[in-house]
Design a protein around this motif. Structure first.
Motif, PDB file in Angstrom:
ATOM      1  N   THR B  51       0.833  -1.202   0.000  1.00 17.78           N
ATOM      2  CA  THR B  51       0.000   0.000   0.000  1.00 17.78           C
ATOM      3  C   THR B  51       0.864   1.247   0.000  1.00 17.78           C
ATOM      4  O   THR B  51       1.918   1.262   0.627  1.00 17.78           O
ATOM      5  N   TYR B  52       0.429   2.281  -0.710  1.00 15.97           N
ATOM      6  CA  TYR B  52       1.090   3.591  -0.624  1.00 15.97           C
ATOM      7  C   TYR B  52       0.050   4.637  -0.280  1.00 15.97           C
ATOM      8  O   TYR B  52      -1.130   4.487  -0.557  1.00 15.97           O
ATOM      9  N   ARG B  53       0.555   5.708   0.320  1.00 18.94           N
ATOM     10  CA  ARG B  53      -0.311   6.832   0.622  1.00 18.94           C
ATOM     11  C   ARG B  53      -0.355   7.741  -0.603  1.00 18.94           C
ATOM     12  O   ARG B  53       0.662   7.977  -1.237  1.00 18.94           O
ATOM     13  N   VAL B  54      -1.529   8.200  -0.977  1.00 19.56           N
ATOM     14  CA  VAL B  54      -1.660   9.130  -2.091  1.00 19.56           C
ATOM     15  C   VAL B  54      -2.033  10.490  -1.507  1.00 19.56           C
ATOM     16  O   VAL B  54      -3.202  10.770  -1.251  1.00 19.56           O
ATOM     17  N   GLY B  55      -1.014  11.294  -1.234  1.00 21.47           N
ATOM     18  CA  GLY B  55      -1.276  12.591  -0.614  1.00 21.47           C
ATOM     19  C   GLY B  55      -2.065  13.488  -1.551  1.00 21.47           C
ATOM     20  O   GLY B  55      -3.039  14.115  -1.175  1.00 21.47           O
ATOM     21  N   LYS B  59      -1.763  13.477  -8.479  1.00 27.82           N
ATOM     22  CA  LYS B  59      -0.561  12.713  -8.786  1.00 27.82           C
ATOM     23  C   LYS B  59      -0.941  11.326  -9.319  1.00 27.82           C
ATOM     24  O   LYS B  59      -0.353  10.829 -10.284  1.00 27.82           O
ATOM     25  N   TYR B 139      -5.371   6.286  -0.697  1.00 22.43           N
ATOM     26  CA  TYR B 139      -4.470   5.124  -0.615  1.00 22.43           C
ATOM     27  C   TYR B 139      -4.362   4.460  -1.971  1.00 22.43           C
ATOM     28  O   TYR B 139      -5.300   4.456  -2.760  1.00 22.43           O
ATOM     29  N   ASP B 140      -3.194   3.882  -2.225  1.00 18.79           N
ATOM     30  CA  ASP B 140      -2.971   3.122  -3.449  1.00 18.79           C
ATOM     31  C   ASP B 140      -2.751   1.672  -3.048  1.00 18.79           C
ATOM     32  O   ASP B 140      -1.814   1.370  -2.312  1.00 18.79           O
TER      33      ASP B 140
ATOM     34  N   VAL C  48       0.129   4.873  10.159  1.00 20.92           N
ATOM     35  CA  VAL C  48       1.096   5.976  10.217  1.00 20.92           C
ATOM     36  C   VAL C  48       2.335   5.664   9.381  1.00 20.92           C
ATOM     37  O   VAL C  48       2.953   6.546   8.799  1.00 20.92           O
ATOM     38  N   ILE C  50       2.674   4.000   6.562  1.00 18.87           N
ATOM     39  CA  ILE C  50       2.560   3.741   5.122  1.00 18.87           C
ATOM     40  C   ILE C  50       3.380   4.753   4.331  1.00 18.87           C
ATOM     41  O   ILE C  50       3.288   5.950   4.567  1.00 18.87           O
ATOM     42  N   PRO C  51       4.234   4.283   3.384  1.00 16.79           N
ATOM     43  CA  PRO C  51       5.071   5.209   2.621  1.00 16.79           C
ATOM     44  C   PRO C  51       4.259   5.997   1.583  1.00 16.79           C
ATOM     45  O   PRO C  51       3.210   5.550   1.134  1.00 16.79           O
ATOM     46  N   GLU C  52       4.776   7.118   1.201  1.00 11.85           N
ATOM     47  CA  GLU C  52       4.160   7.937   0.156  1.00 11.85           C
ATOM     48  C   GLU C  52       4.367   7.250  -1.200  1.00 11.85           C
ATOM     49  O   GLU C  52       5.332   6.506  -1.403  1.00 11.85           O
ATOM     50  N   LEU C  53       3.440   7.480  -2.126  1.00 14.02           N
ATOM     51  CA  LEU C  53       3.509   6.908  -3.479  1.00 14.02           C
ATOM     52  C   LEU C  53       4.869   7.218  -4.122  1.00 14.02           C
ATOM     53  O   LEU C  53       5.245   8.377  -4.228  1.00 14.02           O
ATOM     54  N   PRO C  54       5.634   6.183  -4.525  1.00 13.32           N
ATOM     55  CA  PRO C  54       6.953   6.459  -5.109  1.00 13.32           C
ATOM     56  C   PRO C  54       6.824   6.968  -6.540  1.00 13.32           C
ATOM     57  O   PRO C  54       5.740   6.987  -7.101  1.00 13.32           O
TER      58      PRO C  54
ATOM     59  N   ILE D 283      -3.571  -1.006   3.281  1.00 15.96           N
ATOM     60  CA  ILE D 283      -3.066  -0.528   4.567  1.00 15.96           C
ATOM     61  C   ILE D 283      -2.523  -1.615   5.473  1.00 15.96           C
ATOM     62  O   ILE D 283      -1.341  -1.619   5.791  1.00 15.96           O
TER      63      ILE D 283
END
Lengths: 46, 179, 58, 500
Positions: B51-55, B59, B139-140, C48, C50-54, D283
């Motif tokens: 999972t990645y965070r999509v701020g 994007k 979230y991705d 908390v 979780i990494p940001e989208l690369p 998550i």
């Protein structure tokens, strides 16, 4: 008292319920494996 | 009785049927439990873990658009059909009430499918093979997918997402290997 | 009646497990602490982290 | 202090305790009426050839169906059981009676807020209200007020048992029925505290005082409310089973140690099963999922299997003592099947165990969840646990308590004897239809599974039509059983012949 406890240990108090419970467990296992078969038939995911 | 206080010491040994039943039930529960971690090593179908965070949602939208520009091979009902390379990152965008774009995948090849929502929670449900994942905004979720059967598949939404929920149908085409 | 008096004096000690089961407030504490730690706190920690989208190659 | 001695059971009954049980129970039945009516509309809409409601009303009434049938009916009844077990079973009083009335008033006000705002069309967010789907602030406020009321009532349980011990109402060990409600109250405190933790910020978000609520965090904490509140039901239902067996058959628990161990396993481990809703979510890591669904959760399932054995076993022992000792099942044949308090209990055990329990463990397995998440099979599963389990058990509990608490005889006894069968069979048929349709991928919470106006044409296997029709027929039978229940229970409470 200890003797009474020993006696209790070897008793089968509710054989009918025990039999019903076994039926339940068998149904459970069969349905579980049916789902395993459904699972294997779909695509790869990870 | 269950409605009266029991005798002073009620901690007593189990009878034979009680012992047997608890042992069998516990054993079966252990099988069911051990299955979960073990299947991650031996099985082909496990819930994905990446999972990645999509701020910034723009994007993610840019990634989708970039992929569409690069791999677009056709169009159906206004939706671009995208044929990404096997093994590559594929981006699918959920919004009220569409799945964008249409994917064309090759049977037996593996793709990293990124799922993210632009607005609210959606449910990514591939039919008729019936595989289901949750798509959250912000979230991705990376689903590493290997389609093993060819044909036309549809993606329906199975998480309530407002009045047009039942209109939200997307498409995925799986072609037989080699072409 | 005579028998009841005997138990009142505590001829046989109450097993420890029975004392534990009878302690509702210890159970209340554990019943809240265990799921809060194992489910909620652990879950929040994962959210908390979780990494940001690369950056993906085009 | 105002007490009376029950002529049927010999219990010393505190007047306020009795009043609290009465008010909470009657309120519960009224909300069941509302929730059940919404259930009828749901069944008629998802039955393909009927497809009764339009989309807007379908989702609106689905929100109401969930809220009234799942939360209000069951929680009000459980709060009734809180007072029944913490005061009446212990032959003692309710401490600070006004706390009980404040809790009741808060729950009622919260319930009304939610019902009104949803009826007004301001909160079509379904039971789960996943952010960022937004409802009117009154909706969240109503849930918060209701949760605070319920939390107060569960707290009242603990105050009552402390006072009961001081009064010498019990020496060391609570009766098993009270112990079961203690488990329910412990889980209730966990559940409602989580509810407050998430619903208060969401309320501020809905009135624009907070900018952003993270959807992942919301799902995590919401399900500690949404799923764990169903574990309150499990504990209260199992306690109801034990109490019914004791009241109807004079059954003793076969082994207090066994039954209490099962409750302790519930208390310690069952709440982490909230993870079941997050198995195919982004998550959470595989470890979080495996530990929470598997590692200790299965001990809670073991607990259910223990109860499912221990309660029929206690009935068997009691009936064998009465002389039905031939073969394995003579006792079962000669059980009091005509007594609705007994038949409802037995049907509830079967329905909960065979239909709800098995599907629950399987759908809660991480890998199987991929092929079942959010399909209609999940709806089938929780109707098995909550309707054919808890609701049927509480119907039996109502029949049991009307003579003891309301001091009235059951009217229309033949209809009452027949009702649990009709209802339980209707629900079973309905949910088997749901599970079958769901295993073909039919989604839950979906107005039009023919996708007739969607951009791409997709249709499910034609057999799903048959399964959904089976669901509709079962739903109608269940509604009929529900109507009989409401007529018999409310009729008995109002017009039954006085027993003393």
């Amino acid at each position: 008292m200890a003797e009474e406890k020993e006696k209790r240990k070897d008793k089968m108090e509710a054989p009918g319920t025990f039999a019903l419970s076994i039926i339940f467990l068998v149904a459970f296992i069969i349905i579980w494996f049916a789902h395993l078969k459904w699972l294997i038939e779909v695509w790869g995911v990870k | 009785m269950a409605i009266k206080e029991p005798e002073r010491i009620w901690w007593k040994p189990y009878t034979r049927d009680e012992r047997l039943w608890v042992a069998m039930a516990l054993l079966w529960m252990m099988v069911s439990f051990v299955f979960m971690p073990v299947y991650h090593f031996i099985g082909a179908q496990n819930p994905p873990n990446e999972t990645y965070r999509v701020g910034d949602k723009e994007k993610f939208r840019a990634l989708v658009d970039g992929m569409v520009n690069k791999y677009k091979v056709g169009e159906e009902k206004g939706f671009p059909i995208v044929k990404p390379e096997p093994g590559s990152d594929v981006f699918v965008q959920a919004s009220m009430w569409q799945w964008y774009p249409i994917l064309e995948l090759q049977q037996g090849k593996t793709y990293r499918i990124h799922l993210s929502s632009m607005d609210i929670t959606h449910g990514f449900s591939i039919q008729p093979i019936n595989m289901n994942f949750t798509v959250l905004p912000g979230y991705d979720y990376v689903v590493t997918l290997t389609p093993t059967t060819a044909g036309d598949y549809y993606i329906i939404c199975n998480e309530y997402c407002g009045l047009g929920h039942h209109l939200m149908v997307g498409k995925m085409i799986v072609k037989q290997g080699g072409n | 009646m005579a028998e009841e008096k005997k138990t009142e004096e505590g001829q046989e000690p109450v097993p420890a497990w029975q004392l534990f089961y009878d302690n509702i407030f210890l159970l209340l504490f554990l019943g809240i602490a265990i799921p809060t730690l194992v489910y909620t706190v652990w879950g929040l920690m994962e959210i908390v982290q979780i990494p940001e989208l690369p950056v993906f190659k085009p | 202090m105002d007490y009376r001695i029950c002529s049927l059971t010999g219990f010393k009954i505190h007047k306020t305790a009795e009043d609290l049980v009465k008010w909470n129970m009657v309120t519960a039945i009224l909300f069941l009426t509302l929730g059940g009516f919404m259930g009828l509309l749901m069944a008629l809409t998802r039955w393909p050839s009927v497809h009764y409601l339009d989309a807007t009303h379908y989702y609106r009434f689905l929100t109401l169906h969930g809220f009234n049938a799942l939360l209000l009916w069951i929680l009000f009844f459980e709060i009734g059981l809180v007072y029944f077990t913490s005061a009446i079973l212990l032959n003692t009083r309710v401490v600070a009676p006004f706390v009980g009335w404040i809790a009741y008033a808060l729950m009622l006000v919260g319930a009304m807020f939610v019902n009104i705002v949803v009826f007004a069309g301001k909160a079509d967010v379904l039971f789960t209200s996943y952010v960022p789907l937004k409802a009117n602030g009154v909706y969240y406020l109503g849930i918060i007020i209701f949760a605070v009321g319920a939390l107060t009532a569960f707290g009242h349980f603990f105050a009552n048992i402390i006072q009961a011990k001081r009064d010498g109402a019990y020496k060391n060990t609570l009766p098993l029925g009270t112990f079961g409600l203690a488990a329910a109250s412990i889980i209730g405190v966990f559940t409602l505290a989580h509810g407050a933790v998430i619903m208060i910020p969401v309320f501020f978000w809905s009135i624009d005082l907070i900018k952003y609520i993270d959807p992942g965090t919301y799902r995590l904490i919401f399900w500690a409310l949404g799923h764990a509140s169903q574990q309150i039901n499990v504990c209260a239902m199992v306690a109801m089973w034990y109490m019914s067996a004791a009241f109807v058959l004079g059954a003793n628990p076969v082994n207090e140690k066994l039954s209490r161990t099962a409750f302790v396993l519930y208390i310690l481990f069952i709440n982490i099963a909230s993870e079941h809703h997050l198995l195919v979510d982004p998550i959470f890591s595989t470890w979080h999922k495996v530990v929470n669904t598997g590692y200790m959760m299965h001990l809670a399932v073991l607990a259910s299997m223990i109860h499912a054995f221990a309660i029929p076993a206690s009935m068997e022992v009691a009936l064998r003592k009465k002389g039905y000792t031939k073969g394995l099942f003579d006792w079962l044949k000669n059980a009091p099947w005509g007594n609705p308090a007994f038949s409802a209990t037995f049907l509830s055990i079967i329905g909960f165990g065979f239909l709800g329990g098995i599907t629950g463990v399987i759908f809660g397995t991480e890998q199987f969840n991929i092929i079942r998440h959010n399909t209609f099979a999940i709806t089938g599963h929780f109707h098995a646990t909550v309707v054919s389990g808890t609701t049927v058990a509480f119907m039996g509990g109502t029949y049991l308590l009307i003579p003891y608490i309301f001091r009235r005889e059951i009217i229309l006894p033949r209809l009452a004897a027949f009702q649990p069968y009709l209802y339980a069979i209707g629900v079973a048929v309905m949910l088997i239809g749901m599970i079958a349709a769901g295993s073909y991928g039919v989604p839950r919470r979906h107005w039009d599974i023919t996708f007739s106006s969607a951009i791409f044409p997709f249709s499910f296997d034609p057999s799903t039509d048959i399964f959904l029709s089976i669901m509709g027929v079962g739903g109608l039978l269940a509604v009929l059983g529900g109507v009989i229940f409401i007529i018999v229970s409310l009729g008995s409470i109002m017009f039954g012949r006085r027993t003393e």
